[in-house]
Design an enzyme around this catalytic site. Sequence first.
Site, PDB file in Angstrom:
ATOM      1  N   ALA A  72       0.850  -1.201   0.000  1.00  0.00           N
ATOM      2  CA  ALA A  72       0.000   0.000   0.000  1.00  0.00           C
ATOM      3  C   ALA A  72       0.881   1.245   0.000  1.00  0.00           C
ATOM      4  O   ALA A  72       1.866   1.328   0.737  1.00  0.00           O
ATOM      5  CB  ALA A  72      -0.922  -0.014   1.209  1.00  0.00           C
ATOM      6  N   GLN A  73       0.528   2.185  -0.833  1.00  0.00           N
ATOM      7  CA  GLN A  73       1.392   3.359  -1.014  1.00  0.00           C
ATOM      8  C   GLN A  73       0.793   4.606  -0.385  1.00  0.00           C
ATOM      9  O   GLN A  73       1.353   5.197   0.539  1.00  0.00           O
ATOM     10  CB  GLN A  73       1.610   3.598  -2.513  1.00  0.00           C
ATOM     11  N   GLY A  74      -0.366   5.036  -0.941  1.00  0.00           N
ATOM     12  CA  GLY A  74      -0.932   6.348  -0.624  1.00  0.00           C
ATOM     13  C   GLY A  74      -1.097   6.607   0.857  1.00  0.00           C
ATOM     14  O   GLY A  74      -0.632   7.607   1.395  1.00  0.00           O
ATOM     15  N   GLY A  75      -1.779   5.697   1.573  1.00  0.00           N
ATOM     16  CA  GLY A  75      -1.944   5.854   3.011  1.00  0.00           C
ATOM     17  C   GLY A  75      -3.310   5.462   3.518  1.00  0.00           C
ATOM     18  O   GLY A  75      -4.015   4.680   2.885  1.00  0.00           O
ATOM     19  N   GLU A 115      -6.078  12.307  -2.502  1.00  0.00           N
ATOM     20  CA  GLU A 115      -6.239  11.346  -3.592  1.00  0.00           C
ATOM     21  C   GLU A 115      -7.590  11.568  -4.256  1.00  0.00           C
ATOM     22  O   GLU A 115      -8.416  12.352  -3.766  1.00  0.00           O
ATOM     23  CB  GLU A 115      -6.118   9.912  -3.065  1.00  0.00           C
ATOM     24  N   HIS A 146      -7.218   0.414 -10.939  1.00  0.00           N
ATOM     25  CA  HIS A 146      -6.472   1.634 -10.590  1.00  0.00           C
ATOM     26  C   HIS A 146      -6.030   2.303 -11.885  1.00  0.00           C
ATOM     27  O   HIS A 146      -5.505   1.632 -12.769  1.00  0.00           O
ATOM     28  CB  HIS A 146      -5.264   1.269  -9.719  1.00  0.00           C
ATOM     29  N   ARG A 198     -11.738   7.117  -8.806  1.00  0.00           N
ATOM     30  CA  ARG A 198     -10.952   6.157  -9.573  1.00  0.00           C
ATOM     31  C   ARG A 198     -11.716   5.528 -10.729  1.00  0.00           C
ATOM     32  O   ARG A 198     -11.166   5.287 -11.794  1.00  0.00           O
ATOM     33  CB  ARG A 198     -10.587   5.066  -8.577  1.00  0.00           C
ATOM     34  N   HIS A 222      -7.064  -3.766  -9.343  1.00  0.00           N
ATOM     35  CA  HIS A 222      -6.409  -3.263  -8.128  1.00  0.00           C
ATOM     36  C   HIS A 222      -7.082  -3.726  -6.849  1.00  0.00           C
ATOM     37  O   HIS A 222      -6.423  -4.102  -5.883  1.00  0.00           O
ATOM     38  CB  HIS A 222      -6.415  -1.731  -8.190  1.00  0.00           C
ATOM     39  N   ARG A 259     -14.722   1.982  -4.312  1.00  0.00           N
ATOM     40  CA  ARG A 259     -14.076   2.386  -3.059  1.00  0.00           C
ATOM     41  C   ARG A 259     -13.390   3.744  -3.205  1.00  0.00           C
ATOM     42  O   ARG A 259     -12.666   3.989  -4.175  1.00  0.00           O
ATOM     43  CB  ARG A 259     -13.030   1.352  -2.651  1.00  0.00           C
ATOM     44  N   SER A 287      -9.430   1.537   2.337  1.00  0.00           N
ATOM     45  CA  SER A 287      -9.363   0.083   2.537  1.00  0.00           C
ATOM     46  C   SER A 287      -8.603  -0.291   3.807  1.00  0.00           C
ATOM     47  O   SER A 287      -9.056  -1.132   4.599  1.00  0.00           O
ATOM     48  CB  SER A 287      -8.686  -0.540   1.321  1.00  0.00           C
TER      49      SER A 287
HETATM   50  P1  FAD Z   1      -3.741  -8.665   2.549  1.00  0.00           P
HETATM   51  O1  FAD Z   1      -2.913  -7.588   3.070  1.00  0.00           O
HETATM   52  O2  FAD Z   1      -3.684  -8.934   1.098  1.00  0.00           O
HETATM   53  O3  FAD Z   1      -3.364 -10.000   3.323  1.00  0.00           O
HETATM   54  C1  FAD Z   1      -3.891 -11.240   2.914  1.00  0.00           C
HETATM   55  C2  FAD Z   1      -3.105 -12.341   3.595  1.00  0.00           C
HETATM   56  O4  FAD Z   1      -3.751 -13.592   3.411  1.00  0.00           O
HETATM   57  C3  FAD Z   1      -1.705 -12.510   3.059  1.00  0.00           C
HETATM   58  O5  FAD Z   1      -0.864 -12.724   4.160  1.00  0.00           O
HETATM   59  C4  FAD Z   1      -1.811 -13.773   2.209  1.00  0.00           C
HETATM   60  O6  FAD Z   1      -0.613 -14.466   2.063  1.00  0.00           O
HETATM   61  C5  FAD Z   1      -2.810 -14.560   3.033  1.00  0.00           C
HETATM   62  N1  FAD Z   1      -3.544 -15.617   2.320  1.00  0.00           N
HETATM   63  C6  FAD Z   1      -4.320 -15.484   1.223  1.00  0.00           C
HETATM   64  N2  FAD Z   1      -4.844 -16.678   0.884  1.00  0.00           N
HETATM   65  C7  FAD Z   1      -4.403 -17.572   1.792  1.00  0.00           C
HETATM   66  C8  FAD Z   1      -4.583 -18.966   1.978  1.00  0.00           C
HETATM   67  N3  FAD Z   1      -5.307 -19.711   1.142  1.00  0.00           N
HETATM   68  N4  FAD Z   1      -3.978 -19.564   3.029  1.00  0.00           N
HETATM   69  C9  FAD Z   1      -3.196 -18.855   3.880  1.00  0.00           C
HETATM   70  N5  FAD Z   1      -2.968 -17.534   3.737  1.00  0.00           N
HETATM   71  C10 FAD Z   1      -3.573 -16.909   2.715  1.00  0.00           C
HETATM   72  N6  FAD Z   1      -5.426   0.679   0.451  1.00  0.00           N
HETATM   73  C11 FAD Z   1      -5.456   1.827   1.161  1.00  0.00           C
HETATM   74  O7  FAD Z   1      -6.349   2.020   1.996  1.00  0.00           O
HETATM   75  N7  FAD Z   1      -4.489   2.766   0.980  1.00  0.00           N
HETATM   76  C12 FAD Z   1      -3.478   2.613   0.083  1.00  0.00           C
HETATM   77  O8  FAD Z   1      -2.621   3.470  -0.043  1.00  0.00           O
HETATM   78  C13 FAD Z   1      -3.445   1.430  -0.695  1.00  0.00           C
HETATM   79  N8  FAD Z   1      -2.482   1.243  -1.628  1.00  0.00           N
HETATM   80  C14 FAD Z   1      -2.421   0.059  -2.283  1.00  0.00           C
HETATM   81  C15 FAD Z   1      -1.376  -0.179  -3.174  1.00  0.00           C
HETATM   82  C16 FAD Z   1      -1.237  -1.404  -3.790  1.00  0.00           C
HETATM   83  C17 FAD Z   1      -0.118  -1.654  -4.754  1.00  0.00           C
HETATM   84  C18 FAD Z   1      -2.182  -2.430  -3.520  1.00  0.00           C
HETATM   85  C19 FAD Z   1      -2.048  -3.778  -4.165  1.00  0.00           C
HETATM   86  C20 FAD Z   1      -3.238  -2.194  -2.667  1.00  0.00           C
HETATM   87  C21 FAD Z   1      -3.367  -0.958  -2.037  1.00  0.00           C
HETATM   88  N9  FAD Z   1      -4.408  -0.704  -1.150  1.00  0.00           N
HETATM   89  C22 FAD Z   1      -4.441   0.460  -0.452  1.00  0.00           C
HETATM   90  C23 FAD Z   1      -5.372  -1.743  -0.803  1.00  0.00           C
HETATM   91  C24 FAD Z   1      -4.953  -2.372   0.541  1.00  0.00           C
HETATM   92  O9  FAD Z   1      -3.551  -2.483   0.590  1.00  0.00           O
HETATM   93  C25 FAD Z   1      -5.548  -3.739   0.730  1.00  0.00           C
HETATM   94  O10 FAD Z   1      -6.910  -3.736   0.429  1.00  0.00           O
HETATM   95  C26 FAD Z   1      -5.372  -4.185   2.189  1.00  0.00           C
HETATM   96  O11 FAD Z   1      -4.025  -4.097   2.542  1.00  0.00           O
HETATM   97  C27 FAD Z   1      -5.875  -5.603   2.344  1.00  0.00           C
HETATM   98  O12 FAD Z   1      -5.506  -6.073   3.602  1.00  0.00           O
HETATM   99  P2  FAD Z   1      -5.943  -7.528   4.027  1.00  0.00           P
HETATM  100  O13 FAD Z   1      -5.360  -7.762   5.359  1.00  0.00           O
HETATM  101  O14 FAD Z   1      -7.394  -7.680   3.839  1.00  0.00           O
HETATM  102  O15 FAD Z   1      -5.264  -8.479   2.928  1.00  0.00           O
HETATM  103  C1  SIN Z   2      -2.695   4.518  -4.186  1.00  0.00           C
HETATM  104  O1  SIN Z   2      -1.749   4.854  -3.477  1.00  0.00           O
HETATM  105  O2  SIN Z   2      -2.983   5.032  -5.259  1.00  0.00           O
HETATM  106  C2  SIN Z   2      -3.555   3.399  -3.722  1.00  0.00           C
HETATM  107  C3  SIN Z   2      -4.537   3.906  -2.793  1.00  0.00           C
HETATM  108  C4  SIN Z   2      -5.638   2.914  -2.590  1.00  0.00           C
HETATM  109  O3  SIN Z   2      -5.714   1.891  -3.261  1.00  0.00           O
HETATM  110  O4  SIN Z   2      -6.452   3.184  -1.714  1.00  0.00           O
END
Ligand code: FAD
Ligand code: SIN
Length: 518
Positions: free
Chosen positions: A46-49, A115, A240, A287, A348, A383, A388
């Site tokens: 995650a980048q933006g925050g 953003e 995205h 977005r 995304h 979203r 998120s």
């Molecule tokens: P994740 O962080 O994806 O964690 C999922 C976990 O589950 C991982 O550890 C994975 O290995 C595990 N897992 C999956 N399947 C299995 C399985 N079958 N068995 C065991 N383990 C498993 N959101 C924001 O609000 N701000 C941002 O700036 C932002 N920037 C982003 C930038 C990028 C490049 C990306 C990809 C996303 C960004 N998002 C951002 C979205 C946000 O990062 C995610 O939605 C959020 O981090 C999801 O968190 P989570 O804990 O639900 O899942």
């Molecule tokens: C971004 O930094 O553009 C990602 C932010 C987000 O997915 O919420």
Amino acid sequence: MTTDYLVIGSGVAGLTFSVKIAEKFPDRTVVIVTKANEDESNTKYAQGGVAIVSNKEEDSFKKHIKDTLIAGDGLCDEDVVEMVVKEGPDRLEELLLWGANFDLNDTGKFDLGKEGGHSEYRIVHHKDITGYEIERALLTKAHQLPNISILPHHFAIDLVTNHHFKYADSEELSCYGAYVFNQKSGRIFTIKANSTLLASGGIGCVYGHTTNPVIATGDGIAMAYRAKARIEDMEFVQFHPTALYEAKGESSFLISEAVRGFGAYLRNKKGYRFMPDYDERAELASRDIVSQSIDSELKKSGESHVYLDCTHLDMDSFINHFPNIYKKCLEHHIDIKTDWIPVVPASHYLCGGIKVNNNGATTINNLFACGECSRTGLHGANRLASNSLLEALVYAHNIYKLHSKKEPESIKVNIPDWNDEGTIIPEEHILIKHNLKQLQALMRDYVGIVRSNKRLKRAIKHLDLIYEEVEDLYRESKITTSLCELRNMINVAHLIIRQSLDRTENKGGYFNIDNTKK
Ligand code: FAD
Ligand code: SIN
């Protein structure tokens, strides 16, 4: 193995719940299974925050709520939006206590970013690697709690529910844990748990071209679907607008939306700044609008990408805020000071997922979902950026609160071991690879930013063929991670296509040329 709480996933959602419950109840056990290294997750990238109202002089809960509702295009659950937005500041305080660092300005207040879709500067960040910092802080905290066991390289294959045995006096579906594959030893074992939390993240890899890391294969959603939990809003896949364009290669580095918040312009190949033609907020429209506008520009011109122009920005401040993006671009021989960055939309984020109530409870007893795999009602049809991480923090807290009010029940059922009799080691890796490529091509070509009923119906037909072939393989083969992931992605693709066909109005991130209603 038996535990009080089984958590599937070690991103922000899984770790936050684990830390809270383990700290409150040192005599209760938490097992976190995670399929790659413990820090590998969407969270880490995650980048933006995190969108949080911290500057009450300029900003207000009311404005953040309004922005979220506008982005969601009429489909958000308003009570959920209000609850999440108002909880934000407390959840941020907790992150700070656990040691996460966020950038401050010269006056000692948070250095807030902006953003798309936000009417105010409200994104709390750590440079352009906010997720990395949050993941670091949460893992450090989790390692300090002896009642948390983290099992990396352990893949959850399926949930254990009453489907797996006859549970005499209950008609209701309940979850009793999961079957888990130790990827290093090849052993499959059962983890029996009083309460199971799916925190398994997103689905980006269903589309080959994605900002997500390779772990984002929708496993939790597919497991919950097979267990008959309710899954909703799968048609709302968020693309995205600005993933770095690479002529070759599938995985896409993200150029944060915060870069547009910092003042960057989108230009087509001719150098024309096109966003003001599409929306009065120009580059800072939400977005869905920016991605659809880029898609339209690319269809008109036949080009493969557009550009993000930062050359007019104050470069010292830019590099201070976005050091990682600056460095990554240089590695691709793009000097942001003089060159425009080639960008293209990429899959995304999934706005839908496993339906949960305000306590994170799914429609199956003792099964909870949190983070990107869940559908809370916060995002509606699209979203709002940086909502998120906030959602995951707030729901992890709500799930913790519910669990802290009740004693874990002890489950007295005999769960049958995983049965893989009669299966053979697959020699057909090529089949898995081939079917994965076909699935991703199908999703990209038929189920992208702009959809049509004809393409969606064609997608279902093609998907059915892939499904049959992969199910045959699954029945005959010993478990491998790539086979299970492919099977899960097929389930997820099926849900996206079916729920797309069910939607007759274009809303937020969903656009079908055959829908006349908006
Ligand atoms: P994740 O962080 O994806 O964690 C999922 C976990 O589950 C991982 O550890 C994975 O290995 C595990 N897992 C999956 N399947 C299995 C399985 N079958 N068995 C065991 N383990 C498993 N959101 C924001 O609000 N701000 C941002 O700036 C932002 N920037 C982003 C930038 C990028 C490049 C990306 C990809 C996303 C960004 N998002 C951002 C979205 C946000 O990062 C995610 O939605 C959020 O981090 C999801 O968190 P989570 O804990 O639900 O899942
Ligand atoms: C971004 O930094 O553009 C990602 C932010 C987000 O997915 O919420």
